[in-house]
Write an enzyme that holds these catalytic residues in place. Sequence first.
Site, PDB file in Angstrom:
ATOM      1  N   HIS A   1       0.823  -1.219   0.000  1.00  0.00           N
ATOM      2  CA  HIS A   1       0.000   0.000   0.000  1.00  0.00           C
ATOM      3  C   HIS A   1       0.854   1.265   0.000  1.00  0.00           C
ATOM      4  O   HIS A   1       0.339   2.369  -0.218  1.00  0.00           O
ATOM      5  CB  HIS A   1      -0.915   0.007   1.228  1.00  0.00           C
ATOM      6  CG  HIS A   1      -2.224   0.681   0.995  1.00  0.00           C
ATOM      7  ND1 HIS A   1      -2.483   1.479  -0.097  1.00  0.00           N
ATOM      8  CD2 HIS A   1      -3.368   0.694   1.726  1.00  0.00           C
ATOM      9  CE1 HIS A   1      -3.720   1.954  -0.034  1.00  0.00           C
ATOM     10  NE2 HIS A   1      -4.281   1.488   1.065  1.00  0.00           N
TER      11      HIS A   1
ATOM     12  N   ASP B   1      -2.220   2.213  -4.543  1.00  0.00           N
ATOM     13  CA  ASP B   1      -3.451   2.649  -3.873  1.00  0.00           C
ATOM     14  C   ASP B   1      -4.546   1.617  -4.068  1.00  0.00           C
ATOM     15  O   ASP B   1      -4.480   0.764  -4.967  1.00  0.00           O
ATOM     16  CB  ASP B   1      -3.902   4.004  -4.421  1.00  0.00           C
ATOM     17  CG  ASP B   1      -2.929   5.127  -4.074  1.00  0.00           C
ATOM     18  OD1 ASP B   1      -2.265   5.015  -3.024  1.00  0.00           O
ATOM     19  OD2 ASP B   1      -2.829   6.081  -4.861  1.00  0.00           O
TER      20      ASP B   1
END
Length: 498
Positions: A469, A473
Amino acid sequence: MSVEVRVPTLGESVTEATVATWFKKPGETVAVDEMLCELETDKVTVEVPSPAAGVLGEIVAAEGETVGVDALLATLSEEGNAGPEDVKPRAHSEMVEEAPAAGGAAVDVMVPTLGESVTEATVATWFKAVGDTVEADEMLCELETDKVSVEVPAPAAGVLTAIIANEGDTVAAGGKLAEMSTGAGASAPAAAPAPAAPTAAGGKDVENAPSANKLMAEKGVDPASVSGTGKDGRIMKEDVLNALNKPAAAPAPAAAPAAPRPAEDAAREERVKMTKLRQTIARRLKESQNTAAMLTTYNEVDMTEVMALRNAYKDQFEKKHGARLGFMSFFTKACVHALQEVPEVNAEIDGTDIVYKNYVNMGIAAGTPQGLVVPVLRDVQDKSFAEIEKEIAEKGRRARDGKLSMAEMQGGTFTISNGGVYGSLMSSPILNPPQSGILGMHKIQDRPMVINGEIKIRPMMYLALSYDHRIVDGKGAVTFLVRVKEALEDPRRLLMDL
């Protein structure tokens, strides 16, 4: 004769180091492989052994100086040739009686090249014993590294006269494993020596790195509390730093010894040392959890169209290309298609930079008796279904036989893991660092689905994408999985590049 002492290879992407400590002074006598100095990089501590026996001459790079790879560190005056009565003393592990018969020549069995960034291995199994006759290229022993198994063949025909490195010993690349006597008159040694005794009762037979001892003394760290990762358990400076940074142990484990296992339970247990491959798997997976901001997103795919297409053409495909048409080529092509739209899933973080890859080196996770390995298919964006299927089959077969080279398991940019072959219905795959994405495939299972307002039975598979992450995204991860799903549910999209 003057010998140069130079900076060794420091590892991938490491170009310079700092001279931390000189263990020898000019004019001192040194033995071959005796430690001369210690270098520190931003990642590891590197020891520099003496390339020959002799006297240390000039020290070119003093403590604190920064040096590049292959830079000159010092010079060494090599010892003259030893006469018949003036033989150099050998390490205790090499104290063996060499008795090749007249007409035979002594041949050393050495550790072969282990691959990029691999500097040592463990002797797993000896297939021959001292005194055995061997043929040229006959297998003598097997070594285990943290990634692959390496077989060592006999360099010539003859008799194995001495085993220097026993099973369980750790050996360096280029180190000596055994000795042979070759030629028609080759014969076994008259007697085999007894194993050497430990150097000191209750003591370690290796010295810790001086920089580690210095840091432990400064910080008041008990050496017994530090786990050494150097050769033969030698404590290195980074081991001390890791021990200092490690959170304090909870008080609960201290009470554990008060409740030992019953003797009858211990008698039914078996303790087996982890292989280097399993140790590396454990370390890398934990590093992945500790480093990446890992998250998993899920979707499901209707496999009806892919299965129909495969059933229609699998016989013709195998007849023409000599390879079975499986599902992995469809998933590989679908991932390539999705990665082109969402390139951050095919990228990696390097410090404060993001490195985008304009190619796809696909890692295909494969279970083997030794553990999980990930052979890499390079430039799959340019390969056909047949080329992908052939390479998967060939690399999978050699992975199970432990024949993969180091180079074949490096450089992957994305990974596919198929837990469905073992019956997994749903799981969260763990990232293979430094990659930023891994796709988990699962079992195909018939389930009732609503199709155009009607309930129909469809072969469904859950898909899982684990991603970093920090670089990917949620929108990109979901988009990637949706594109894979669309390509598999309508394989014509792959042909039309849609």
